[in-house]
Design a protein around this motif. Structure first.
Motif, PDB file in Angstrom:
ATOM      1  N   GLY A  15       0.789  -1.235   0.000  1.00  0.00           N
ATOM      2  CA  GLY A  15       0.000   0.000   0.000  1.00  0.00           C
ATOM      3  C   GLY A  15       0.816   1.277   0.000  1.00  0.00           C
ATOM      4  N   ALA A  16       2.168   1.157   0.046  1.00  0.00           N
ATOM      5  CA  ALA A  16       3.000   2.356   0.134  1.00  0.00           C
ATOM      6  C   ALA A  16       2.884   3.215  -1.127  1.00  0.00           C
ATOM      7  CB  ALA A  16       4.450   1.969   0.392  1.00  0.00           C
ATOM      8  N   GLN A  17       2.890   2.575  -2.288  1.00  0.00           N
ATOM      9  CA  GLN A  17       2.782   3.330  -3.539  1.00  0.00           C
ATOM     10  C   GLN A  17       1.428   4.042  -3.617  1.00  0.00           C
ATOM     11  OE1 GLN A  17       5.213   3.874  -5.879  1.00  0.00           O
ATOM     12  NE2 GLN A  17       3.727   5.343  -6.704  1.00  0.00           N
ATOM     13  N   GLU A  18       0.377   3.342  -3.228  1.00  0.00           N
ATOM     14  CA  GLU A  18      -0.959   3.943  -3.214  1.00  0.00           C
ATOM     15  C   GLU A  18      -0.987   5.160  -2.281  1.00  0.00           C
ATOM     16  OE1 GLU A  18      -5.557   2.711  -1.940  1.00  0.00           O
ATOM     17  OE2 GLU A  18      -3.854   1.406  -1.421  1.00  0.00           O
ATOM     18  N   ALA A  19      -0.375   5.011  -1.107  1.00  0.00           N
ATOM     19  CA  ALA A  19      -0.346   6.110  -0.142  1.00  0.00           C
ATOM     20  C   ALA A  19       0.440   7.296  -0.694  1.00  0.00           C
ATOM     21  CB  ALA A  19       0.262   5.629   1.172  1.00  0.00           C
ATOM     22  N   PHE A  20       1.584   7.015  -1.332  1.00  0.00           N
ATOM     23  CA  PHE A  20       2.403   8.114  -1.848  1.00  0.00           C
ATOM     24  C   PHE A  20       1.698   8.851  -2.981  1.00  0.00           C
ATOM     25  CE2 PHE A  20       5.731   9.806  -4.701  1.00  0.00           C
ATOM     26  CZ  PHE A  20       6.219  10.780  -3.842  1.00  0.00           C
ATOM     27  N   GLU A  21       0.941   8.131  -3.783  1.00  0.00           N
ATOM     28  CA  GLU A  21       0.204   8.808  -4.860  1.00  0.00           C
ATOM     29  C   GLU A  21      -0.772   9.838  -4.296  1.00  0.00           C
ATOM     30  OE1 GLU A  21      -1.503   5.650  -7.121  1.00  0.00           O
ATOM     31  OE2 GLU A  21       0.416   5.067  -8.034  1.00  0.00           O
ATOM     32  N   LYS A  22      -1.396   9.529  -3.163  1.00  0.00           N
ATOM     33  CA  LYS A  22      -2.290  10.496  -2.523  1.00  0.00           C
ATOM     34  C   LYS A  22      -1.507  11.663  -1.932  1.00  0.00           C
ATOM     35  CE  LYS A  22      -6.122   8.594  -3.544  1.00  0.00           C
ATOM     36  NZ  LYS A  22      -6.992   9.273  -4.541  1.00  0.00           N
ATOM     37  N   LEU A  23      -0.356  11.371  -1.363  1.00  0.00           N
ATOM     38  CA  LEU A  23       0.485  12.446  -0.832  1.00  0.00           C
ATOM     39  C   LEU A  23       0.928  13.382  -1.959  1.00  0.00           C
ATOM     40  CD1 LEU A  23       2.142  13.819   1.395  1.00  0.00           C
ATOM     41  CD2 LEU A  23       3.916  12.097   1.034  1.00  0.00           C
ATOM     42  N   ALA A  24       1.345  12.795  -3.092  1.00  0.00           N
ATOM     43  CA  ALA A  24       1.770  13.605  -4.241  1.00  0.00           C
ATOM     44  C   ALA A  24       0.616  14.443  -4.778  1.00  0.00           C
ATOM     45  CB  ALA A  24       2.328  12.704  -5.341  1.00  0.00           C
ATOM     46  N   ILE A  73      -4.012   2.854   3.927  1.00  0.00           N
ATOM     47  CA  ILE A  73      -4.173   3.571   5.203  1.00  0.00           C
ATOM     48  C   ILE A  73      -3.084   3.145   6.185  1.00  0.00           C
ATOM     49  CG2 ILE A  73      -5.671   3.891   7.204  1.00  0.00           C
ATOM     50  CD1 ILE A  73      -8.058   3.550   5.262  1.00  0.00           C
ATOM     51  N   ALA A  74      -2.817   1.849   6.241  1.00  0.00           N
ATOM     52  CA  ALA A  74      -1.810   1.339   7.171  1.00  0.00           C
ATOM     53  C   ALA A  74      -0.412   1.837   6.816  1.00  0.00           C
ATOM     54  CB  ALA A  74      -1.836  -0.191   7.179  1.00  0.00           C
ATOM     55  N   ALA A  75      -0.125   1.986   5.504  1.00  0.00           N
ATOM     56  CA  ALA A  75       1.213   2.399   5.071  1.00  0.00           C
ATOM     57  C   ALA A  75       1.416   3.903   5.170  1.00  0.00           C
ATOM     58  CB  ALA A  75       1.448   1.942   3.629  1.00  0.00           C
ATOM     59  N   MET A  76       0.318   4.662   5.229  1.00  0.00           N
ATOM     60  CA  MET A  76       0.424   6.122   5.131  1.00  0.00           C
ATOM     61  C   MET A  76       1.353   6.738   6.179  1.00  0.00           C
ATOM     62  SD  MET A  76      -0.360   8.731   3.313  1.00  0.00           S
ATOM     63  CE  MET A  76      -1.803   8.308   2.320  1.00  0.00           C
ATOM     64  N   PRO A  77       1.276   6.369   7.463  1.00  0.00           N
ATOM     65  CA  PRO A  77       2.190   7.006   8.429  1.00  0.00           C
ATOM     66  C   PRO A  77       3.661   6.843   8.055  1.00  0.00           C
ATOM     67  CG  PRO A  77       0.419   5.894   9.586  1.00  0.00           C
ATOM     68  CD  PRO A  77       0.299   5.495   8.138  1.00  0.00           C
ATOM     69  N   GLU A  78       4.067   5.637   7.627  1.00  0.00           N
ATOM     70  CA  GLU A  78       5.467   5.439   7.253  1.00  0.00           C
ATOM     71  C   GLU A  78       5.837   6.236   6.006  1.00  0.00           C
ATOM     72  OE1 GLU A  78       8.213   4.091   8.523  1.00  0.00           O
ATOM     73  OE2 GLU A  78       6.972   3.932  10.329  1.00  0.00           O
ATOM     74  N   VAL A  79       4.904   6.327   5.069  1.00  0.00           N
ATOM     75  CA  VAL A  79       5.160   7.112   3.858  1.00  0.00           C
ATOM     76  C   VAL A  79       5.336   8.586   4.214  1.00  0.00           C
ATOM     77  CG1 VAL A  79       4.127   7.932   1.690  1.00  0.00           C
ATOM     78  CG2 VAL A  79       4.011   5.505   2.303  1.00  0.00           C
ATOM     79  N   ALA A 123      12.496  18.343  13.190  1.00  0.00           N
ATOM     80  CA  ALA A 123      11.926  17.696  14.377  1.00  0.00           C
ATOM     81  C   ALA A 123      10.460  18.062  14.577  1.00  0.00           C
ATOM     82  CB  ALA A 123      12.753  18.077  15.607  1.00  0.00           C
ATOM     83  N   GLU A 124      10.121  19.330  14.308  1.00  0.00           N
ATOM     84  CA  GLU A 124       8.734  19.761  14.511  1.00  0.00           C
ATOM     85  C   GLU A 124       7.777  19.026  13.573  1.00  0.00           C
ATOM     86  OE1 GLU A 124      11.217  23.654  14.349  1.00  0.00           O
ATOM     87  OE2 GLU A 124      11.407  21.581  13.645  1.00  0.00           O
ATOM     88  N   VAL A 125       8.229  18.796  12.354  1.00  0.00           N
ATOM     89  CA  VAL A 125       7.380  18.102  11.375  1.00  0.00           C
ATOM     90  C   VAL A 125       7.214  16.638  11.770  1.00  0.00           C
ATOM     91  CG1 VAL A 125       7.217  17.365   8.966  1.00  0.00           C
ATOM     92  CG2 VAL A 125       7.978  19.688   9.510  1.00  0.00           C
ATOM     93  N   LEU A 126       8.311  15.995  12.113  1.00  0.00           N
ATOM     94  CA  LEU A 126       8.243  14.582  12.495  1.00  0.00           C
ATOM     95  C   LEU A 126       7.397  14.389  13.756  1.00  0.00           C
ATOM     96  CD1 LEU A 126      11.956  13.685  11.744  1.00  0.00           C
ATOM     97  CD2 LEU A 126       9.947  12.825  10.519  1.00  0.00           C
ATOM     98  N   ALA A 127       7.489  15.335  14.684  1.00  0.00           N
ATOM     99  CA  ALA A 127       6.674  15.248  15.902  1.00  0.00           C
ATOM    100  C   ALA A 127       5.196  15.380  15.562  1.00  0.00           C
ATOM    101  CB  ALA A 127       7.098  16.333  16.887  1.00  0.00           C
ATOM    102  N   GLN A 128       4.879  16.221  14.595  1.00  0.00           N
ATOM    103  CA  GLN A 128       3.474  16.393  14.205  1.00  0.00           C
ATOM    104  C   GLN A 128       2.936  15.132  13.541  1.00  0.00           C
ATOM    105  OE1 GLN A 128       1.943  19.476  15.048  1.00  0.00           O
ATOM    106  NE2 GLN A 128       0.203  18.097  14.830  1.00  0.00           N
ATOM    107  N   VAL A 129       3.786  14.457  12.767  1.00  0.00           N
ATOM    108  CA  VAL A 129       3.368  13.183  12.162  1.00  0.00           C
ATOM    109  C   VAL A 129       3.017  12.190  13.264  1.00  0.00           C
ATOM    110  CG1 VAL A 129       4.067  11.236  10.719  1.00  0.00           C
ATOM    111  CG2 VAL A 129       4.775  13.565  10.094  1.00  0.00           C
ATOM    112  N   GLU A 130       3.866  12.104  14.298  1.00  0.00           N
ATOM    113  CA  GLU A 130       3.619  11.165  15.391  1.00  0.00           C
ATOM    114  C   GLU A 130       2.336  11.521  16.147  1.00  0.00           C
ATOM    115  OE1 GLU A 130       5.321   8.442  15.491  1.00  0.00           O
ATOM    116  OE2 GLU A 130       6.457   9.303  13.820  1.00  0.00           O
ATOM    117  N   ALA A 131       2.032  12.811  16.237  1.00  0.00           N
ATOM    118  CA  ALA A 131       0.824  13.234  16.949  1.00  0.00           C
ATOM    119  C   ALA A 131      -0.440  12.937  16.157  1.00  0.00           C
ATOM    120  CB  ALA A 131       0.904  14.731  17.264  1.00  0.00           C
TER     121      ALA A 131
END
Length: 364
Positions: free
Chosen positions: A267-276, A310-316, A328-336
């Motif tokens: 699902g990583a490619q699918e997730a990245f296409e939505k991010l792009a 959906i499951a792959a999206m956080p890692e992507v 750091a601020e961006v990565l922290a926001q992803v975790e939140a």
């Protein structure tokens, strides 16, 4: 001293300095200072004056406003022509300055650049040879990149020299990503100014295209807030961008195609296409606020994703955040925000109309 006398005195100094660049920058400031209803009377007075200083002013105004289509002269315009026929002009016209909502001046449109070209016809040949170098430049290089930590603004830089190799200079245009990609400031500096900027070399035609796209967008937005200094540099910026060969319009950004760190997950490619799709043509802008907008608002409203996507999206998103600077601020926001994603994607009440229609068609 009257305003006209001041212009003539300044032109007299420029004739002594013999600098095409200084003269173009002066003419750009003069362009910005002219009110739309002052343009024709000012040009007519220059034509009637006929002095060397007045002719230099006409030539300089024509050089920096040489980027708008010339319409056939009619009525009072025709009387401004110093010769037969119509000269070529491209660009933003003299006196183009709409008013912002707070009453301050912005950049925009008014008098036709062709009016200036017609008034200046024939004067170039009557002036010293250095005057004819105005606007006749070669682009030596181009650079593009973030202006700030999160890419909320980007910088487009182009270096130029005149045809005799003298007066090398750098045009830098600030392009606001949050407002959609419009030009908000510009400077002309010595080329060494580039040493203080963290920009990546790119094709000149692409960077010049981005500059023109950014100014064009600003012209379409009423009341766009820009730096007070922009109007006085705008004519030169447009003239320089138009001087670059092989322009690319609209100019793309290849940042997403350079991303090579996609996680090896279902699902990583699918997730990245939505991010792009979300970052679109402004991929350098990646801030904590944009992370939240993507994960908690845009995806639930717009995106149809498989469970794997959906499951792959956080890692992507983590990988993209590291690629975008690893702040750091961006990565922290992803975790939140990432833990909330499955529940948000499962809440059909958050889906926008387009997503609901697409889901209904898919489920038939």
């Amino acid at each position: 001293m009257t305003a006209f006398a001041t212009v003539i005195a300044q032109a007299r100094d420029l004739l002594r300095w013999r600098s095409p660049l200084r003269t173009e920058l002066w003419a750009a400031r003069l362009t910005a200072d002219l009110e739309p209803d002052e343009v024709e009377a000012f040009l007519r007075r220059l034509v009637e004056d006929g002095s060397t200083e007045a002719r230099l002013t006409l030539a300089a105004l024509s050089a920096v406003n040489a980027s708008a289509e010339v319409r056939p002269p009619t009525g009072e315009d025709a009387s401004l022509s110093a010769g037969e026929g119509a000269g070529s002009a491209v660009g933003g016209g003299v006196g183009r300055r709409p008013v912002d909502h707070d009453g301050s001046r912005s950049v925009g449109g008014g008098a036709d650049g062709g009016v200036v070209a017609r008034a200046a016809q024939g004067v170039m040949e009557t002036l010293p040879g250095w005057v004819r170098r105005m606007g006749r430049v070669t682009c030596d290089g181009a650079w593009y990149g973030k202006a700030d930590r999160f890419g909320e603004q980007t910088l487009a830089a182009l270096s130029f020299r005149y045809e005799n190799g003298k007066e090398p200079h750098l045009l830098v245009v600030a392009i606001d990503q949050v407002s959609g990609g419009l030009a908000v400031d510009a400077v002309v500096e010595e080329v060494k100014f580039l040493d203080d900027l963290d920009l990546r070399a790119e094709e000149p035609g692409v960077v010049a295209g981005r500059v023109l796209d950014a100014f064009e967008l600003g012209d379409r937005i009423m009341g766009a807030l820009v730096a007070e200094t922009l109007p006085s540099v705008r004519p030169v910026a447009l003239s320089r961008a138009h001087a670059v060969p092989d322009l690319v319009r609209p100019a793309p950004d290849d940042t997403t195609s350079r991303f090579q760190e996609l996680p090896e997950l279902p699902g990583a490619q699918e997730a990245f296409e939505k991010l792009a799709e979300f970052v679109g043509d402004r991929p350098l802008w990646w801030s904590p606020a944009r992370v939240t907008q993507f994960l908690t608002s845009w995806l639930p409203r717009e995106a149809i994703l498989s469970e794997a996507g959906i499951a792959a999206m956080p890692e992507v998103v983590r990988a993209w955040s590291r690629f975008a600077g690893g702040h750091a601020e961006v990565l922290a926001q992803v975790e939140a925000d990432a833990p909330r994603l499955p529940a948000l994607m499962g809440d059909d009440s958050l889906a926008g109309l387009g997503k609901r229609i697409a889901q209904a068609q898919r489920d038939r």
